[in-house]
Scaffold this active site. Structure first.
Site, mmCIF file in Angstrom:
data_model
loop_
_atom_site.group_PDB
_atom_site.id
_atom_site.type_symbol
_atom_site.label_atom_id
_atom_site.label_comp_id
_atom_site.label_asym_id
_atom_site.label_seq_id
_atom_site.Cartn_x
_atom_site.Cartn_y
_atom_site.Cartn_z
ATOM 1 C CG LEU A 16 10.555 42.552 6.982
ATOM 2 C CD1 LEU A 16 11.913 43.148 6.643
ATOM 3 C CD2 LEU A 16 9.459 43.617 6.850
ATOM 4 C CG PHE B 80 7.718 40.592 1.448
ATOM 5 C CD1 PHE B 80 8.089 41.461 0.434
ATOM 6 C CD2 PHE B 80 7.705 41.045 2.752
ATOM 7 C CE1 PHE B 80 8.458 42.775 0.731
ATOM 8 C CE2 PHE B 80 8.073 42.349 3.065
ATOM 9 C CZ PHE B 80 8.450 43.213 2.049
ATOM 10 C CG LEU C 263 5.811 45.764 5.704
ATOM 11 C CD1 LEU C 263 6.456 46.063 7.052
ATOM 12 C CD2 LEU C 263 5.263 44.346 5.676
ATOM 13 C CG ASN C 264 2.858 51.851 4.636
ATOM 14 O OD1 ASN C 264 2.405 51.565 5.739
ATOM 15 N ND2 ASN C 264 3.822 52.738 4.478
ATOM 16 C CD GLU D 7 1.591 42.535 6.223
ATOM 17 O OE1 GLU D 7 2.615 43.202 6.457
ATOM 18 O OE2 GLU D 7 1.563 41.622 5.398
#
Length: 406
Positions: free
Chosen positions: A153, A151, A261-262, A385
């Site tokens: 980001l 992932f 992310l949550n 995170e």
């Protein structure tokens, strides 16, 4: 003559730790809040951790080795994309996923992080925002651990502020040309598919990029003092070209990556308590056996105070995790509530691990014992995170109504 931890093998110490923990530690009977199915799932993962991870983690951590083969073992147990339904995914509840995260992180944060990157980030991005073709193509293999995802980001200059990302995707007919860089991307060097978030003329979009695409390079970040049994990478994207079919059609703006992310932050609420519990249990078992001045360490008031303080925070943190999980399963969990759990549980877990290391004395700095390894790992968990500062500002904004991010 009393038996001391120095005379116990690691499996014997683990067994003593487990017994001590079960008998003495669940003062509030939090186990009574769990269903028989939840307990069965927890015990299955706990056995896997005791049989597969704990006997090997010392060597993996020392060698900075991530056992790639464990991905399919975890897939066979239904640990990948646990909370997702359909497309070969396990379809478990949020509480069940949380319990699995707790047990995995009692083994090692790096191994729990693999499950999070694979399921909560990469698979969730495809499940939430992908086309039917993308879901059918990737999710079944990812759930089995046959396909590993990552992932992308975070960037070298865009960590807490992803809105400032520099990676850009330029439309060229029916294709996209992506250029930029990502940093601290878990699993990237062993992944087959990367979820890459990039700015476009129409805002942030997500793309599924096979890692063998020309121009895509993943380089492990070494050496590390934390998460050594895990992989984090730098990614460079030099005119990486993909068809429009690689774009996640449902993702528009930062809502796409934030929703993933949550999911990952939620798992951390549970996982951190796993690392804390394992550290506490080792310190408890050690203090009951370690003799100093003709009596065990556990007989001293200062030691008992440390153990009690650890136990209180583990019980409170676990109760917070269970409550958060029930809210998530009911569909009422708010992002600010996830921030409460992530900020509190990681912060308290680090203190617990450090205090447990102190009880172990000089032995605690060796890899024969877990607390310092857990504490080192949790420094990464505390950072990714959302840092403590970011979650503090999220909560500050919630209670005052005043955003203080800039």
């Amino acid at each position: 003559m009393s038996v001391t931890p120095e005379t116990l093998s690691e499996p014997e110490l683990q067994a003593a730790s487990a017994v001590a923990g079960e008998v003495r530690s669940d003062v509030l009977d939090l186990q009574g809040l769990l269903s028989s199915d939840e307990l069965k799932l927890r015990d299955t993962v706990r056995r896997f951790v005791h049989e597969r991870i704990k006997p090997n983690i010392k060597d993996w951590y020392e060698a900075a080795h991530f056992p790639v083969e464990i991905s399919q073992e975890m897939g066979a147990l239904g640990l990948l994309g646990m909370h997702l339904k359909g497309y070969g995914c396990p379809g478990r509840s949020a509480v069940e996923y949380g319990l699995a995260a707790m047990e995995l992180e009692a083994g090692d944060s790096g191994l729990r992080t693999f499950v999070s990157v694979q399921g909560s980030l990469a698979m969730t991005a495809i499940h939430k925002w992908g086309s039917e073709d993308q879901k059918n193509r990737y999710l079944p293999g990812m759930a089995k651990g046959e396909i590993i995802g990552c992932f992308g980001l975070t960037e070298p200059t865009a960590g807490s502020d992803p809105s400032s990302m520099q990676t850009f995707a330029r439309r060229d007919g029916n294709q996209w040309v992506i250029s930029g860089a990502k940093r601290w991307i878990g699993l990237a060097s062993v992944a087959q598919i990367a979820v890459i978030w990039a700015a476009t003329e129409d805002g942030v979009r997500g793309f599924l990029v096979p890692t063998d695409t020309p121009g895509f390079t993943a380089t492990p970040i070494e050496p590390k003092l934390s998460m050594r049994a895990s992989i984090q990478c730098d990614i460079t994207l030099e005119n990486v070209t993909v068809d429009d079919t690689a774009r996640l059609p449902g993702a528009a703006g930062l809502r796409g990556p934030f929703s993933c992310l949550n999911e990952a932050r939620y798992g951390i609420i549970w996982g951190a308590m796993g690392a804390a519990r394992d550290s506490y249990e080792q310190a408890l078992a050690y203090s009951l056996e370690r003799m100093q001045f003709d009596k065990p360490l556990a007989a001293y008031q200062i030691t008992q105070q440390k153990l009690v303080d650890m136990l209180l925070e583990i019980q409170k943190g676990t109760l917070l995790a269970i409550h958060t999980g029930r809210l998530k399963d009911a569909g009422t969990l708010a992002p600010v509530q996830i921030s409460v759990g992530k900020l509190n549980n990681v912060r308290e877990a680090i203190k617990i691990c450090r205090d447990a290391r102190a009880i172990l004395g000089g032995n605690g700095i060796t890899l024969d014992y877990s607390p310092l390894r857990h504490a080192n790992n949790l420094e990464s968990v505390r950072t990714y995170e959302g840092t403590d500062e970011v979650h503090t500002l999220i909560l500050g904004n919630h209670i005052t109504g005043i955003p203080a991010f800039r």
